[in-house]
Design a protein around this motif. Sequence first.
Motif, PDB file in Angstrom:
ATOM      1  N   ARG A  25       0.902  -1.327   0.159  1.00  0.00           N
ATOM      2  CA  ARG A  25      -0.067   0.135   0.202  1.00  0.00           C
ATOM      3  C   ARG A  25       1.045   1.204  -0.041  1.00  0.00           C
ATOM      4  NH1 ARG A  25      -2.713  -3.698  -1.062  1.00  0.00           N
ATOM      5  NH2 ARG A  25      -4.396  -4.474  -0.162  1.00  0.00           N
ATOM      6  N   ASN A  26       0.351   2.396  -0.566  1.00  0.00           N
ATOM      7  CA  ASN A  26       1.077   3.725  -0.594  1.00  0.00           C
ATOM      8  C   ASN A  26       0.071   4.936  -0.517  1.00  0.00           C
ATOM      9  OD1 ASN A  26       0.827   4.503  -3.693  1.00  0.00           O
ATOM     10  ND2 ASN A  26       1.033   2.323  -3.720  1.00  0.00           N
ATOM     11  N   LEU A  27       0.679   6.065  -0.338  1.00  0.00           N
ATOM     12  CA  LEU A  27      -0.158   7.153  -0.072  1.00  0.00           C
ATOM     13  C   LEU A  27       1.108   8.395  -0.531  1.00  0.00           C
ATOM     14  CD1 LEU A  27      -2.306   7.210   2.954  1.00  0.00           C
ATOM     15  CD2 LEU A  27      -3.164   7.260   0.557  1.00  0.00           C
ATOM     16  N   ILE A  28       0.974   9.136  -1.437  1.00  0.00           N
ATOM     17  CA  ILE A  28       1.938   9.944  -1.997  1.00  0.00           C
ATOM     18  C   ILE A  28       1.393  11.425  -1.933  1.00  0.00           C
ATOM     19  CG2 ILE A  28       3.479  10.747  -3.897  1.00  0.00           C
ATOM     20  CD1 ILE A  28       2.826   7.652  -5.031  1.00  0.00           C
ATOM     21  N   LEU A  29       1.873  12.318  -1.211  1.00  0.00           N
ATOM     22  CA  LEU A  29       1.335  13.719  -0.884  1.00  0.00           C
ATOM     23  C   LEU A  29       2.571  14.300  -1.898  1.00  0.00           C
ATOM     24  CD1 LEU A  29      -0.174  15.932   0.417  1.00  0.00           C
ATOM     25  CD2 LEU A  29       1.336  15.761   2.272  1.00  0.00           C
ATOM     26  N   LEU A  30       2.003  14.819  -2.937  1.00  0.00           N
ATOM     27  CA  LEU A  30       2.784  15.705  -3.992  1.00  0.00           C
ATOM     28  C   LEU A  30       3.156  17.192  -3.365  1.00  0.00           C
ATOM     29  CD1 LEU A  30       3.465  15.051  -6.759  1.00  0.00           C
ATOM     30  CD2 LEU A  30       1.898  16.466  -7.813  1.00  0.00           C
TER      31      LEU A  30
END
Length: 284
Positions: free
Chosen positions: A157-162
């Motif tokens: 799983r992943n979450l990317i805050l640009l």
Amino acid sequence: MTNKKIAFVTDSTAYLTDELRNHPDVYVVPIVVISENKEYEDGVDLSSEQLYDIIRNNKEVPKTSQPSVGKFEDLYQQLKKNYDHAIAIHVSNKLSGTIASSSAGKDHVDFDVEVIDSYSISYGMSELIYKGLSLVEQDVDVKEIANQIRERVTKSRNLILLGSLDQLYKGGRMSGAQFLVGNVLQIKPILVLNSEGELGVLERIRSEKKATNKVVKLFKQSCDEKSVKKVGIMHGNVLEKAMELKQRIEKEIPDIDIVVGEISSSIAVHAGEGTVALFWNESD
């Protein structure tokens, strides 16, 4: 084990801890970064600091290119001399053609290589390498190691805050109107790599504070629902921001193991400075 039998191959989009970088059985093929007609090998003759300097000062937006088939062919020829097998774990095929080059290189050499699509980047790939190395220590058969790694991919799983919309705009991945509206409204997109390794927008949130709160909330929800023991916090030249996020997570989930590291130059070309991402596995 008395002889080296299984080598692990990856590309430079993976986050390399000191342990992985110095491991005798881990080999890295660099992604190529191109700027103003000059080619650099990620992590070899181009550091992240140099890449950010290029982004800030050069008019032309840098580009990336997958390693050549020949690079992989040469590596597999060398590995064949000392190993019985190799397991290659690469960046998502939806983001790069690296896995195609690796597969083609393998096909040119009479050497047993299990090529695995991580459907991820950065620490998402590193965690899979660690899993494989641990199975080697348990003397697990190479086919079973590959099968277990592929199963683990489905739990990643992943979450990317640009950090900024600038790099997406400069790279032609968003229109001028989208860029203008996003900047005026201070939109902070939260991105995610889905189960097929495709990068998409999960949510668009006003203000970085609210977006960070949302990332922490979503991660805690995953931890509450599944047994998560470790998370990687990767950042684009914003260590202070990553450490603040680490403290937030430690407060919410006291027993979790947290690894903090920097995204590679080949990822920073697209993500830009200021980006922070979480990578974890729900099968821990």
